[in-house]
Scaffold this motif. Sequence first.
Motif, PDB file in Angstrom:
ATOM      1  N   LEU A   5       8.865 -91.754  14.097  1.00 25.45           N
ATOM      2  CA  LEU A   5       9.720 -90.749  14.714  1.00 25.45           C
ATOM      3  C   LEU A   5       9.596 -90.698  16.233  1.00 25.45           C
ATOM      4  O   LEU A   5      10.393 -90.044  16.894  1.00 25.45           O
ATOM      5  N   GLY A   6       8.591 -91.383  16.759  1.00 22.15           N
ATOM      6  CA  GLY A   6       8.405 -91.406  18.203  1.00 22.15           C
ATOM      7  C   GLY A   6       8.173 -90.012  18.755  1.00 22.15           C
ATOM      8  O   GLY A   6       7.571 -89.166  18.109  1.00 22.15           O
ATOM      9  N   ASN A   7       8.668 -89.772  19.941  1.00 23.68           N
ATOM     10  CA  ASN A   7       8.535 -88.460  20.578  1.00 23.68           C
ATOM     11  C   ASN A   7       9.833 -87.678  20.523  1.00 23.68           C
ATOM     12  O   ASN A   7      10.036 -86.767  21.316  1.00 23.68           O
ATOM     13  N   ALA A   8      10.713 -88.026  19.579  1.00 18.18           N
ATOM     14  CA  ALA A   8      12.018 -87.359  19.481  1.00 18.18           C
ATOM     15  C   ALA A   8      11.856 -85.898  19.071  1.00 18.18           C
ATOM     16  O   ALA A   8      11.006 -85.555  18.250  1.00 18.18           O
ATOM     17  N   TYR A   9      12.688 -85.064  19.650  1.00 17.93           N
ATOM     18  CA  TYR A   9      12.699 -83.640  19.342  1.00 17.93           C
ATOM     19  C   TYR A   9      13.843 -83.312  18.382  1.00 17.93           C
ATOM     20  O   TYR A   9      14.826 -84.047  18.281  1.00 17.93           O
ATOM     21  N   LEU A  10      13.721 -82.199  17.722  1.00 19.34           N
ATOM     22  CA  LEU A  10      14.725 -81.720  16.786  1.00 19.34           C
ATOM     23  C   LEU A  10      16.094 -81.597  17.447  1.00 19.34           C
ATOM     24  O   LEU A  10      17.115 -81.884  16.831  1.00 19.34           O
ATOM     25  N   SER A  11      16.124 -81.197  18.682  1.00 20.22           N
ATOM     26  CA  SER A  11      17.396 -81.045  19.402  1.00 20.22           C
ATOM     27  C   SER A  11      18.131 -82.368  19.573  1.00 20.22           C
ATOM     28  O   SER A  11      19.335 -82.371  19.831  1.00 20.22           O
ATOM     29  N   ALA A  12      17.458 -83.487  19.397  1.00 19.29           N
ATOM     30  CA  ALA A  12      18.087 -84.801  19.544  1.00 19.29           C
ATOM     31  C   ALA A  12      18.802 -85.253  18.271  1.00 19.29           C
ATOM     32  O   ALA A  12      19.517 -86.252  18.285  1.00 19.29           O
ATOM     33  N   VAL A  13      18.613 -84.529  17.162  1.00 21.76           N
ATOM     34  CA  VAL A  13      19.275 -84.895  15.911  1.00 21.76           C
ATOM     35  C   VAL A  13      20.777 -84.685  16.085  1.00 21.76           C
ATOM     36  O   VAL A  13      21.225 -83.616  16.471  1.00 21.76           O
ATOM     37  N   GLU A  14      21.546 -85.741  15.790  1.00 20.73           N
ATOM     38  CA  GLU A  14      22.994 -85.691  15.980  1.00 20.73           C
ATOM     39  C   GLU A  14      23.724 -85.953  14.672  1.00 20.73           C
ATOM     40  O   GLU A  14      23.194 -86.609  13.777  1.00 20.73           O
ATOM     41  N   ASN A  15      24.945 -85.465  14.588  1.00 20.25           N
ATOM     42  CA  ASN A  15      25.861 -85.734  13.477  1.00 20.25           C
ATOM     43  C   ASN A  15      25.392 -85.223  12.126  1.00 20.25           C
ATOM     44  O   ASN A  15      25.916 -85.644  11.097  1.00 20.25           O
ATOM     45  N   VAL A  16      24.420 -84.365  12.097  1.00 16.79           N
ATOM     46  CA  VAL A  16      23.941 -83.758  10.853  1.00 16.79           C
ATOM     47  C   VAL A  16      23.218 -82.467  11.222  1.00 16.79           C
ATOM     48  O   VAL A  16      22.656 -82.358  12.309  1.00 16.79           O
ATOM     49  N   GLN A  17      23.270 -81.505  10.330  1.00 13.81           N
ATOM     50  CA  GLN A  17      22.507 -80.275  10.546  1.00 13.81           C
ATOM     51  C   GLN A  17      21.251 -80.384   9.685  1.00 13.81           C
ATOM     52  O   GLN A  17      21.339 -80.560   8.476  1.00 13.81           O
TER      53      GLN A  17
END
Length: 192
Positions: A5-17
């Motif tokens: 998952l790396g250092n990705a944040y929840l806010s970076a999730v796109e095209n899906v809730q």
Amino acid sequence: MASELGNAYLSAVENVQLLVPSYAIALPKENPPGNTCAPMFFRSWQARDLLLPAGAKAAESDFKLASIARATSAAPTYFAPASITNRVGQSFTMIDGGVFANNPTMCAIVEANHLYRTEDHMPDIMVVSLGAGSNPIRIDAAAAMHWADLSWAVPIISIFQDGNSQTVAFETDELLVGDHWRFDASLTTKNA
């Protein structure tokens, strides 16, 4: 987890809730006053500043995806609680969301209704629910009539977990007639 998952944040999730349940056993502030434990949902839309409660900030709802995965999988007796922080540095201690939402289908339905309902129309919902596997509960009813407090310790945990999951599946079937599929493989069935 962090490597995937790396250092990705929840806010970076796109095209899906994305909705992920977990349970806080330590919150940065009492909620409500006097209570430092609470069910908690990680919501991608709130991390992106959509439909936030009054006075809340999006960064307070934004956590690293690896932290969320660790929090929601911190099953008591299997894994230690997860200590995580949000984007503003507030600390939370979390355990598996299955302690209150072993089958989170109804949680997802409520959130979908909240996100997609219009003034005069409920959203059309279809649910495919994937369980982690089931282990049938078998209790000797005659013996249970004479059990002391400690004899109930192991069976009652299964009853709470499986009963919760079975109730949610039943209620979802009733609510979404024909639009709900639950898959939960038996953990005790032998392969042919």
